[in-house]
Design a protein around this motif. Structure first.
Motif, mmCIF file in Angstrom:
data_model
loop_
_atom_site.group_PDB
_atom_site.id
_atom_site.type_symbol
_atom_site.label_atom_id
_atom_site.label_comp_id
_atom_site.label_asym_id
_atom_site.label_seq_id
_atom_site.Cartn_x
_atom_site.Cartn_y
_atom_site.Cartn_z
ATOM 1 N N SER A 139 76.426 21.470 28.202
ATOM 2 C CA SER A 139 77.342 22.255 27.380
ATOM 3 C C SER A 139 76.599 22.963 26.262
ATOM 4 N N LYS A 140 76.857 24.256 26.120
ATOM 5 C CA LYS A 140 76.253 25.050 25.053
ATOM 6 C C LYS A 140 76.745 24.630 23.672
ATOM 7 N N SER A 141 77.895 23.997 23.625
ATOM 8 C CA SER A 141 78.410 23.561 22.325
ATOM 9 C C SER A 141 77.638 22.362 21.789
ATOM 10 N N GLU A 142 76.975 21.622 22.685
ATOM 11 C CA GLU A 142 76.207 20.446 22.275
ATOM 12 C C GLU A 142 74.708 20.713 22.233
ATOM 13 N N PHE A 143 74.238 21.594 23.113
ATOM 14 C CA PHE A 143 72.814 21.915 23.156
ATOM 15 C C PHE A 143 72.650 23.416 22.965
ATOM 16 N N TYR A 144 72.159 23.800 21.802
ATOM 17 C CA TYR A 144 72.111 25.202 21.397
ATOM 18 C C TYR A 144 70.847 25.441 20.580
ATOM 19 N N GLU A 145 70.481 26.712 20.480
ATOM 20 C CA GLU A 145 69.299 27.067 19.703
ATOM 21 C C GLU A 145 69.666 27.258 18.235
ATOM 22 N N MET A 146 68.922 26.609 17.356
ATOM 23 C CA MET A 146 69.121 26.747 15.918
ATOM 24 C C MET A 146 68.376 27.968 15.392
ATOM 25 N N SER A 147 68.740 28.394 14.203
ATOM 26 C CA SER A 147 68.001 29.458 13.533
ATOM 27 C C SER A 147 66.631 28.932 13.112
ATOM 28 N N SER A 148 65.703 29.838 12.822
ATOM 29 C CA SER A 148 64.360 29.435 12.402
ATOM 30 C C SER A 148 64.411 28.572 11.144
ATOM 31 N N ALA A 149 65.283 28.930 10.222
ATOM 32 C CA ALA A 149 65.412 28.166 8.979
ATOM 33 C C ALA A 149 65.920 26.758 9.250
ATOM 34 N N ASP A 150 66.900 26.644 10.159
ATOM 35 C CA ASP A 150 67.443 25.323 10.488
ATOM 36 C C ASP A 150 66.414 24.465 11.219
ATOM 37 N N LYS A 151 65.582 25.107 12.033
ATOM 38 C CA LYS A 151 64.533 24.365 12.730
ATOM 39 C C LYS A 151 63.547 23.765 11.734
ATOM 40 N N LEU A 152 63.160 24.548 10.742
ATOM 41 C CA LEU A 152 62.237 24.051 9.727
ATOM 42 C C LEU A 152 62.867 22.927 8.910
ATOM 43 N N ALA A 153 64.137 23.094 8.575
ATOM 44 C CA ALA A 153 64.830 22.061 7.807
ATOM 45 C C ALA A 153 64.951 20.768 8.607
ATOM 46 N N THR A 154 65.159 20.904 9.905
ATOM 47 C CA THR A 154 65.271 19.729 10.771
ATOM 48 C C THR A 154 63.929 19.003 10.862
ATOM 49 N N ARG A 155 62.854 19.760 10.976
ATOM 50 C CA ARG A 155 61.525 19.131 10.995
ATOM 51 C C ARG A 155 61.285 18.347 9.699
ATOM 52 N N ALA A 156 61.667 18.943 8.578
ATOM 53 C CA ALA A 156 61.478 18.266 7.288
ATOM 54 C C ALA A 156 62.283 16.981 7.235
ATOM 55 N N ARG A 157 63.490 17.024 7.791
ATOM 56 C CA ARG A 157 64.364 15.849 7.771
ATOM 57 C C ARG A 157 63.788 14.715 8.610
ATOM 58 N N TYR A 158 63.086 15.069 9.685
ATOM 59 C CA TYR A 158 62.485 14.063 10.556
ATOM 60 C C TYR A 158 61.020 13.789 10.196
ATOM 61 N N HIS A 159 60.562 14.376 9.104
ATOM 62 C CA HIS A 159 59.199 14.157 8.600
ATOM 63 C C HIS A 159 58.131 14.614 9.588
ATOM 64 N N LEU A 160 58.372 15.750 10.232
ATOM 65 C CA LEU A 160 57.382 16.368 11.098
ATOM 66 C C LEU A 160 56.757 17.565 10.375
ATOM 67 N N ASP A 161 55.466 17.755 10.556
ATOM 68 C CA ASP A 161 54.748 18.853 9.916
ATOM 69 C C ASP A 161 55.290 20.193 10.414
ATOM 70 N N ALA A 162 55.698 21.040 9.499
ATOM 71 C CA ALA A 162 56.302 22.320 9.861
ATOM 72 C C ALA A 162 55.302 23.284 10.482
ATOM 73 N N LYS A 163 54.008 23.083 10.215
ATOM 74 C CA LYS A 163 52.998 24.036 10.657
ATOM 75 C C LYS A 163 52.317 23.625 11.959
ATOM 76 N N LYS A 164 52.495 22.399 12.383
ATOM 77 C CA LYS A 164 51.788 21.926 13.571
ATOM 78 C C LYS A 164 52.575 22.204 14.858
ATOM 79 N N PHE A 165 51.848 22.594 15.894
ATOM 80 C CA PHE A 165 52.434 22.772 17.218
ATOM 81 C C PHE A 165 52.983 21.417 17.674
#
Length: 340
Positions: A139-165
């Motif tokens: 379902s697209k309502s459950e699995f969807y692409e976030m904006s670039s800003a939301d992706k970075l914020a999500t990485r920060a929330r999970y303590h993943l380096d924003a710059k690393k592949f």
């Protein structure tokens, strides 16, 4: 109203793709055909269609009772596809495999999630006319692409380096999933973040449990094992990843690949025949761990190639969307009811 009873214990063991596929189908039918289909779960009353999602022994016994209507079996695995998943004593394995095929033969009709299963079921003397291929979907309502800003914020929330592949793998930790190759890649690429979301759903009987458990308990610094992740949180993981990598040696129709597609995450898979038959052109493939390393290095340096895989992922997500599959399931159930 067509009465459809689902027999399923797919959600009793967390972290299984079978459970995800079952949950998606029930939700699809309830959302789209509430006025046409009366959906019940694990009931023993009279029904027009009994749809068996798992092969529990009480469900097998139910096939001998009156009032089951058309018996439909959902085939997510065959004996040969279980190799590398569970480590069972030879006699127990032989008994279970015999039981599995006996269960499928009790069905009036079989639904397979991958067309490569069809000749294999025919080899077990199940007629081709009793088999239908219907792919998985998400379902697209459950699995969807976030904006670039939301992706970075999500990485920060999970303590993943924003710059690393960041490379993501999802599934049960077992030999069949190729987790050892994933670990090897993490060790060989210390500047890349690797995350494997999943766990030992079947505990100590998991194939390769002892050796893999040692790595999970003491992983390389750049490899994260968050364990079995709640399905509602998986969308975060797909959007945090630059690349989704599933190095499985044997697969059915992995829900994780469809979920990655739906989030627009570029996908790299081991080169398997079954993928070519269902999602050819939508992903990058690699023959072995050395080839995976080559493709991983190349993609990190190729933004155009990554963008192409992103576009192909989104195209695939339309083919395997809930809206497209809803009509296929609708026609299938009505046809089975008419032929009863």
């Amino acid at each position: 109203m067509l009465r459809i009873n689902m027999f399923s214990a797919a959600t009793s063991v967390p972290g299984q793709g079978v459970g995800s596929a079952y949950t998606e189908l029930v939700k699809l039918l309830q959302d789209n055909f509430d006025g046409e289909f009366d959906i019940t779960i694990n009931k023993w009353h009279k029904t027009d269609i009994s749809h068996y999602h798992t092969v529990n022994f009480p469900y097998y016994l139910s096939t001998f009772l009156p009032g089951r209507g058309v018996k439909i079996g959902y085939v997510h695995f065959l004996p040969e596809t279980l190799e590398g998943s569970l480590k069972l004593p030879p006699i127990a394995k032989q008994i279970f495999y015999h039981y599995l095929i006996s269960f499928y033969k009790r069905m009036d009709h079989i639904v397979v999630v991958n067309p490569t299963f069809i000749p294999k079921l025919e080899a077990y003397n199940i007629p081709r006319g009793k088999i239908t291929y219907i792919p998985n979907f998400v379902s697209k309502s459950e699995f969807y692409e976030m904006s670039s800003a939301d992706k970075l914020a999500t990485r920060a929330r999970y303590h993943l380096d924003a710059k690393k592949f960041t490379v993501l793998g999802i599934g049960q930790i077992q030999e069949r999933k190729g987790v050892r190759d994933f670990i090897t890649l993490a060790k060989n690429n210390p500047d890349v973040q690797f995350v494997w979301a999943g766990g030992f759903s079947f505990g100590r009987i998991t194939d390769g449990y002892a050796d893999l458990k040692k790595v999970v308990d003491n992983p390389p610094a750049n490899l994260l094992f968050p364990g079995i992740v709640d399905r509602k949180a998986l969308v975060d993981y797909y959007n945090m990843a630059d690349l989704f990598l599933l190095p499985s040696y044997n697969e059915l129709f992995p829900m994780s690949v469809l979920e990655a597609f739906s989030c627009g995450t570029p996908v790299l898979l081991r080169d398997l025949d079954l993928y070519r038959s269902i999602i050819d052109g939508y992903y990058e493939s690699a023959t072995d761990v050395a080839d995976m390393q080559k493709k991983l290095t190349s993609l990190q340096q190729n933004s155009a190639g990554m963008q192409h895989l992103h576009s192909q992922a989104l195209l695939a997500s339309e083919v395997y969307s809930a809206s497209h599959l809803a009509q296929i399931w609708h026609r299938f159930y009505l046809q089975q009811a008419r032929e009863d």
